[in-house]
Design a protein around this motif. Structure first.
Motif, PDB file in Angstrom:
ATOM      1  N   GLY A   5     -10.867   4.543  -9.260  1.00  0.00           N
ATOM      2  CA  GLY A   5     -11.105   5.140  -8.337  1.00  0.00           C
ATOM      3  C   GLY A   5     -10.463   5.405  -7.013  1.00  0.00           C
ATOM      4  O   GLY A   5     -11.112   5.433  -5.820  1.00  0.00           O
ATOM      5  N   MET A   6      -8.989   4.935  -6.868  1.00  0.00           N
ATOM      6  CA  MET A   6      -8.267   5.082  -5.705  1.00  0.00           C
ATOM      7  C   MET A   6      -8.319   6.547  -5.313  1.00  0.00           C
ATOM      8  O   MET A   6      -7.728   7.181  -6.037  1.00  0.00           O
ATOM      9  CB  MET A   6      -6.986   4.604  -5.943  1.00  0.00           C
ATOM     10  N   ALA A   7      -9.009   7.015  -4.088  1.00  0.00           N
ATOM     11  CA  ALA A   7      -9.018   8.203  -3.588  1.00  0.00           C
ATOM     12  C   ALA A   7      -9.118   8.535  -2.000  1.00  0.00           C
ATOM     13  O   ALA A   7      -9.853   7.598  -1.441  1.00  0.00           O
ATOM     14  CB  ALA A   7     -10.221   8.954  -4.435  1.00  0.00           C
ATOM     15  N   VAL A   8      -8.268   9.362  -1.822  1.00  0.00           N
ATOM     16  CA  VAL A   8      -8.508   9.899  -0.199  1.00  0.00           C
ATOM     17  C   VAL A   8      -8.743  11.115  -0.255  1.00  0.00           C
ATOM     18  O   VAL A   8      -8.155  12.048  -0.981  1.00  0.00           O
ATOM     19  CB  VAL A   8      -6.909   9.345   0.439  1.00  0.00           C
ATOM     20  N   LEU A   9      -9.590  11.478   0.819  1.00  0.00           N
ATOM     21  CA  LEU A   9     -10.172  13.043   0.742  1.00  0.00           C
ATOM     22  C   LEU A   9      -8.588  13.890   1.307  1.00  0.00           C
ATOM     23  O   LEU A   9      -7.838  13.199   2.043  1.00  0.00           O
ATOM     24  CB  LEU A   9     -11.057  13.091   1.897  1.00  0.00           C
TER      25      LEU A   9
ATOM     26  N   ALA B 170      -7.242  13.879   4.498  1.00  0.00           N
ATOM     27  CA  ALA B 170      -6.928  12.547   5.108  1.00  0.00           C
ATOM     28  C   ALA B 170      -5.842  12.348   4.431  1.00  0.00           C
ATOM     29  O   ALA B 170      -5.465  10.968   4.770  1.00  0.00           O
ATOM     30  CB  ALA B 170      -8.089  12.007   5.048  1.00  0.00           C
ATOM     31  N   GLN B 171      -5.197  12.890   3.359  1.00  0.00           N
ATOM     32  CA  GLN B 171      -3.957  12.135   2.649  1.00  0.00           C
ATOM     33  C   GLN B 171      -2.728  12.059   3.626  1.00  0.00           C
ATOM     34  O   GLN B 171      -2.357  13.067   4.396  1.00  0.00           O
ATOM     35  CB  GLN B 171      -3.779  12.880   1.461  1.00  0.00           C
ATOM     36  N   GLY B 172      -1.840  11.051   3.463  1.00  0.00           N
ATOM     37  CA  GLY B 172      -0.805  11.095   3.913  1.00  0.00           C
ATOM     38  C   GLY B 172      -0.565  10.248   5.563  1.00  0.00           C
ATOM     39  O   GLY B 172       0.237  10.489   6.031  1.00  0.00           O
ATOM     40  N   TYR B 173      -1.719   9.696   5.769  1.00  0.00           N
ATOM     41  CA  TYR B 173      -1.946   9.068   7.132  1.00  0.00           C
ATOM     42  C   TYR B 173      -2.012   7.448   6.762  1.00  0.00           C
ATOM     43  O   TYR B 173      -2.397   6.738   7.787  1.00  0.00           O
ATOM     44  CB  TYR B 173      -3.192   9.531   7.801  1.00  0.00           C
ATOM     45  N   GLY B 174      -1.636   6.806   5.591  1.00  0.00           N
ATOM     46  CA  GLY B 174      -1.464   5.595   5.326  1.00  0.00           C
ATOM     47  C   GLY B 174      -2.770   5.041   4.885  1.00  0.00           C
ATOM     48  O   GLY B 174      -3.025   3.700   4.772  1.00  0.00           O
ATOM     49  N   PHE B 175      -4.062   5.840   4.741  1.00  0.00           N
ATOM     50  CA  PHE B 175      -5.230   5.499   4.491  1.00  0.00           C
ATOM     51  C   PHE B 175      -5.112   4.479   2.865  1.00  0.00           C
ATOM     52  O   PHE B 175      -5.795   3.688   2.871  1.00  0.00           O
ATOM     53  CB  PHE B 175      -6.293   6.461   4.506  1.00  0.00           C
ATOM     54  N   GLY B 176      -4.441   5.421   1.978  1.00  0.00           N
ATOM     55  CA  GLY B 176      -4.538   4.763   0.552  1.00  0.00           C
ATOM     56  C   GLY B 176      -3.581   3.443   0.625  1.00  0.00           C
ATOM     57  O   GLY B 176      -4.520   2.418  -0.043  1.00  0.00           O
ATOM     58  N   LYS B 177      -2.835   3.284   1.345  1.00  0.00           N
ATOM     59  CA  LYS B 177      -1.970   2.115   1.345  1.00  0.00           C
ATOM     60  C   LYS B 177      -3.056   0.963   2.063  1.00  0.00           C
ATOM     61  O   LYS B 177      -3.008  -0.238   1.353  1.00  0.00           O
ATOM     62  CB  LYS B 177      -0.877   2.105   2.286  1.00  0.00           C
ATOM     63  N   ILE B 178      -3.858   1.468   3.228  1.00  0.00           N
ATOM     64  CA  ILE B 178      -4.416   0.237   3.767  1.00  0.00           C
ATOM     65  C   ILE B 178      -5.550  -0.169   2.668  1.00  0.00           C
ATOM     66  O   ILE B 178      -5.965  -1.241   2.634  1.00  0.00           O
ATOM     67  CB  ILE B 178      -5.250   0.929   4.794  1.00  0.00           C
TER      68      ILE B 178
ATOM     69  N   ALA C 117      -2.474   4.756 -13.931  1.00  0.00           N
ATOM     70  CA  ALA C 117      -2.125   5.474 -12.673  1.00  0.00           C
ATOM     71  C   ALA C 117      -2.026   7.201 -13.148  1.00  0.00           C
ATOM     72  O   ALA C 117      -1.199   7.310 -14.249  1.00  0.00           O
ATOM     73  CB  ALA C 117      -0.841   4.892 -12.208  1.00  0.00           C
ATOM     74  N   ARG C 118      -2.382   8.117 -12.433  1.00  0.00           N
ATOM     75  CA  ARG C 118      -2.293   9.486 -12.627  1.00  0.00           C
ATOM     76  C   ARG C 118      -0.646   9.739 -12.332  1.00  0.00           C
ATOM     77  O   ARG C 118      -0.227   9.181 -11.665  1.00  0.00           O
ATOM     78  CB  ARG C 118      -3.081  10.188 -11.792  1.00  0.00           C
ATOM     79  N   GLU C 119      -0.173  10.427 -13.212  1.00  0.00           N
ATOM     80  CA  GLU C 119       1.194  10.793 -13.022  1.00  0.00           C
ATOM     81  C   GLU C 119       1.610  11.058 -11.575  1.00  0.00           C
ATOM     82  O   GLU C 119       2.764  10.670 -11.265  1.00  0.00           O
ATOM     83  CB  GLU C 119       1.692  11.877 -13.983  1.00  0.00           C
ATOM     84  N   ASN C 120       0.752  12.101 -10.953  1.00  0.00           N
ATOM     85  CA  ASN C 120       1.059  12.410  -9.537  1.00  0.00           C
ATOM     86  C   ASN C 120       1.171  11.239  -8.605  1.00  0.00           C
ATOM     87  O   ASN C 120       1.608  11.309  -7.345  1.00  0.00           O
ATOM     88  CB  ASN C 120       0.199  13.451  -9.173  1.00  0.00           C
ATOM     89  N   ALA C 121       0.386  10.131  -8.587  1.00  0.00           N
ATOM     90  CA  ALA C 121       0.355   8.947  -8.116  1.00  0.00           C
ATOM     91  C   ALA C 121       1.153   7.852  -8.287  1.00  0.00           C
ATOM     92  O   ALA C 121       1.106   6.963  -7.421  1.00  0.00           O
ATOM     93  CB  ALA C 121      -1.181   8.564  -7.925  1.00  0.00           C
ATOM     94  N   VAL C 122       2.107   7.982  -9.331  1.00  0.00           N
ATOM     95  CA  VAL C 122       2.980   6.980  -9.630  1.00  0.00           C
ATOM     96  C   VAL C 122       3.665   6.458  -8.368  1.00  0.00           C
ATOM     97  O   VAL C 122       4.105   5.353  -8.234  1.00  0.00           O
ATOM     98  CB  VAL C 122       3.706   7.197 -10.847  1.00  0.00           C
ATOM     99  N   GLY C 123       4.376   7.338  -7.769  1.00  0.00           N
ATOM    100  CA  GLY C 123       5.354   7.221  -6.573  1.00  0.00           C
ATOM    101  C   GLY C 123       4.720   6.291  -5.494  1.00  0.00           C
ATOM    102  O   GLY C 123       5.338   5.433  -4.841  1.00  0.00           O
ATOM    103  N   PHE C 124       3.404   6.711  -5.301  1.00  0.00           N
ATOM    104  CA  PHE C 124       2.601   5.951  -4.212  1.00  0.00           C
ATOM    105  C   PHE C 124       2.344   4.568  -4.814  1.00  0.00           C
ATOM    106  O   PHE C 124       2.670   3.776  -3.933  1.00  0.00           O
ATOM    107  CB  PHE C 124       1.255   6.553  -4.344  1.00  0.00           C
ATOM    108  N   TYR C 125       2.190   4.339  -5.980  1.00  0.00           N
ATOM    109  CA  TYR C 125       2.137   2.840  -6.308  1.00  0.00           C
ATOM    110  C   TYR C 125       3.382   2.187  -6.350  1.00  0.00           C
ATOM    111  O   TYR C 125       3.359   1.017  -6.181  1.00  0.00           O
ATOM    112  CB  TYR C 125       1.429   2.764  -7.631  1.00  0.00           C
ATOM    113  N   GLU C 126       4.429   2.971  -6.834  1.00  0.00           N
ATOM    114  CA  GLU C 126       5.711   2.133  -6.927  1.00  0.00           C
ATOM    115  C   GLU C 126       6.073   1.852  -5.605  1.00  0.00           C
ATOM    116  O   GLU C 126       6.555   0.746  -5.016  1.00  0.00           O
ATOM    117  CB  GLU C 126       6.940   3.161  -7.529  1.00  0.00           C
ATOM    118  N   ASN C 127       5.937   2.657  -4.464  1.00  0.00           N
ATOM    119  CA  ASN C 127       6.337   2.437  -3.078  1.00  0.00           C
ATOM    120  C   ASN C 127       5.302   1.049  -2.601  1.00  0.00           C
ATOM    121  O   ASN C 127       5.804   0.346  -1.835  1.00  0.00           O
ATOM    122  CB  ASN C 127       5.482   3.460  -2.268  1.00  0.00           C
ATOM    123  N   MET C 128       4.336   0.804  -3.412  1.00  0.00           N
ATOM    124  CA  MET C 128       3.550  -0.600  -2.936  1.00  0.00           C
ATOM    125  C   MET C 128       3.853  -1.674  -3.935  1.00  0.00           C
ATOM    126  O   MET C 128       3.128  -2.604  -4.320  1.00  0.00           O
ATOM    127  CB  MET C 128       1.970  -0.190  -3.210  1.00  0.00           C
TER     128      MET C 128
END
Ligand code: COA
Length: 145
Positions: free
Chosen positions: A74-78, A81-89, A110-121
């Motif tokens: 359930g990792m989700a940001v409205l 509000a995406q792209g402001y660092g909230f997901g990372k926080i 991980a959803r395919e579209n979010a793989v880059g977000f997680y790799e970044n972390m």
């Protein structure tokens, strides 16, 4: 002002629904073991408005050996509000919670579209992609703490 708080499973629905279950019945926002005492839900509030959520479940995946395993769901940001660092926080908060145990591993689908977000972390893909019916292509990703 940004505040992180532990919230109930039900309180995640205003974000889970439009972001992860768009157009589907509200009941689809309920996950197995959401109300289990070992499950934690975190909400990110910007000026008291809920913008993002993440949930941590104590759940083992047989592909990993660690005795202490946490699944992120359930990792989700409205969208607005995406792209402001909230997901990372939110992910860092989930990791902080899991780090209280020794030799733990965090894993998730991980959803395919979010793989880059997680790799970044610092998360790594394990194995090949697979399909989750009605949602799409996913990869198992993990990080040892
Ligand atoms: C994926 C999601 C949670 C990311 O949250 P976010 O608040 O938009 O992301 P952040 O702003 O915190 O981004 C943190 C970093 O990851 C990067 N990033 C974010 N989304 C990314 C993506 N899809 N692919 C690659 N990199 C990404 C950002 O550029 C940023 O990089 P930086 O720290 O080097 O500047 C959010 O976009 C979302 O809810 N998406 C739809 C639902 C979803 O796919 N959830 C995941 C289910 S597994």
């Amino acid at each position: 002002m940004i505040i992180l708080k532990e919230i109930t499973a039900l309180a995640t629905y205003p974000v889970r629904h439009p972001v992860l279950r768009k157009g589907k019945p509200i009941e689809t926002c309920s996950f197995d073991n959401d109300d289990n005492p070992t499950t934690k839900h975190f909400g990110l509030f910007d000026n008291e408005e809920l913008k993002g959520v993440v949930s941590v479940f104590e759940k083992k995946n047989p592909v990993f050996n660690e005795t202490k395993q946490f699944q992120i769901r359930g990792m989700a940001v409205l969208e607005s509000a995406q792209g402001y660092g909230f997901g990372k926080i939110l992910m860092l908060e989930a990791e902080k919670y899991c780090k209280t145990e020794n030799e733990a591993i965090i894993w998730f689908n991980a959803r395919e579209n979010a793989v880059g977000f997680y790799e970044n972390m610092g998360y790594t893909i394990n194995g090949t992609s697979f399909d989750i019916a009605g949602i799409g292509t996913h990869y198992i990703m993990y990080k040892r703490l």
